[in-house]
Design a protein around this motif. Structure first.
Motif, mmCIF file in Angstrom:
data_model
loop_
_atom_site.group_PDB
_atom_site.id
_atom_site.type_symbol
_atom_site.label_atom_id
_atom_site.label_comp_id
_atom_site.label_asym_id
_atom_site.label_seq_id
_atom_site.Cartn_x
_atom_site.Cartn_y
_atom_site.Cartn_z
ATOM 1 N N SER A 1 -22.405 2.957 23.325
ATOM 2 C CA SER A 1 -24.175 2.319 21.985
ATOM 3 C C SER A 1 -25.156 4.119 22.177
ATOM 4 C CB SER A 1 -24.274 1.038 21.682
ATOM 5 O OG SER A 1 -23.180 0.456 21.488
ATOM 6 N N VAL B 1 -26.398 6.261 21.244
ATOM 7 C CA VAL B 1 -27.836 6.358 20.036
ATOM 8 C C VAL B 1 -27.772 8.103 19.313
ATOM 9 C CG1 VAL B 1 -29.861 6.253 18.573
ATOM 10 C CG2 VAL B 1 -29.922 4.099 20.195
ATOM 11 N N THR C 1 -27.115 10.534 6.468
ATOM 12 C CA THR C 1 -28.671 9.509 7.122
ATOM 13 C C THR C 1 -29.305 10.765 6.374
ATOM 14 O OG1 THR C 1 -29.468 8.320 8.120
ATOM 15 C CG2 THR C 1 -28.046 10.545 9.163
ATOM 16 N N ALA D 1 -34.141 8.998 10.440
ATOM 17 C CA ALA D 1 -33.560 7.673 10.358
ATOM 18 C C ALA D 1 -31.824 7.866 11.039
ATOM 19 C CB ALA D 1 -32.792 7.451 8.837
ATOM 20 N N GLN E 1 -31.733 8.120 14.144
ATOM 21 C CA GLN E 1 -31.690 7.430 15.759
ATOM 22 C C GLN E 1 -31.595 5.984 15.327
ATOM 23 O OE1 GLN E 1 -35.749 7.795 16.989
ATOM 24 N NE2 GLN E 1 -36.385 6.644 15.327
ATOM 25 N N ASP E 2 -31.023 5.325 13.925
ATOM 26 C CA ASP E 2 -31.306 4.034 14.104
ATOM 27 C C ASP E 2 -29.604 3.474 14.008
ATOM 28 O OD1 ASP E 2 -33.915 3.225 13.842
ATOM 29 O OD2 ASP E 2 -33.795 3.829 11.772
ATOM 30 N N ILE E 3 -28.835 4.776 14.108
ATOM 31 C CA ILE E 3 -27.465 4.516 13.302
ATOM 32 C C ILE E 3 -26.041 4.735 15.237
ATOM 33 C CG2 ILE E 3 -25.280 5.525 12.976
ATOM 34 C CD1 ILE E 3 -26.716 6.785 10.347
ATOM 35 N N MET E 4 -26.114 3.300 15.323
ATOM 36 C CA MET E 4 -25.266 3.550 16.686
ATOM 37 C C MET E 4 -23.617 3.713 16.451
ATOM 38 S SD MET E 4 -27.384 2.225 18.772
ATOM 39 C CE MET E 4 -28.051 1.054 20.272
ATOM 40 N N LYS F 1 -21.345 0.996 15.564
ATOM 41 C CA LYS F 1 -21.628 0.612 14.468
ATOM 42 C C LYS F 1 -20.488 2.546 13.311
ATOM 43 C CE LYS F 1 -23.617 -2.782 14.984
ATOM 44 N NZ LYS F 1 -23.188 -4.073 15.363
ATOM 45 N N SER G 1 -23.300 5.785 6.854
ATOM 46 C CA SER G 1 -24.305 5.090 7.416
ATOM 47 C C SER G 1 -24.367 3.825 5.881
ATOM 48 C CB SER G 1 -26.286 5.200 7.373
ATOM 49 O OG SER G 1 -26.234 6.137 6.673
#
Length: 100
Positions: free
Chosen positions: A4, A6, A20, A24, A26-29, A32, A65
């Motif tokens: 995972s 980042v 994105t 924002a 850094q909020d995406i893994m 995912k 995202s």
């Protein structure tokens, strides 16, 4: 093993693909973004990336995202090193991507 990393940087094409902003990002893994097949390929190539420094990944599908599917012809993953040559993170480049 779960991977995972980042996202910490992307050029404009990467931001467009992931739908994105740089803030924002850094909020995406990664787990995912890649579909199950992509995660399996990455896991199977992980030791090669760590030993050789890079690996070519086959065509596949990932997800932005916003949940939109994205196809790509090939991806390249490589190991990013720190100044003292220790592993810092993995970098990815997706070639010929488009929304499906």
């Amino acid at each position: 093993m779960q991977i995972s990393p980042v996202f910490i940087f992307a050029n404009q094409a990467g931001l467009d693909m992931l739908e994105t902003t740089l803030v924002a990002l850094q909020d995406i893994m990664l787990d995912k973004v890649l579909d199950e097949a992509g995660r399996k390929v990455l896991l199977s190539e992980f030791s090669k990336i760590m030993q050789q420094g890079f690996a070519y990944l086959p065509a596949g599908i990932c997800v932005s995202s916003m949940g939109r599917p994205i196809s790509y012809d090939q991806a390249i993953a490589w190991k990013v090193l720190t100044d003292d040559n220790s592993s810092h993170c993995l970098a990815f480049m997706f070639l010929n991507w488009s929304f499906v």
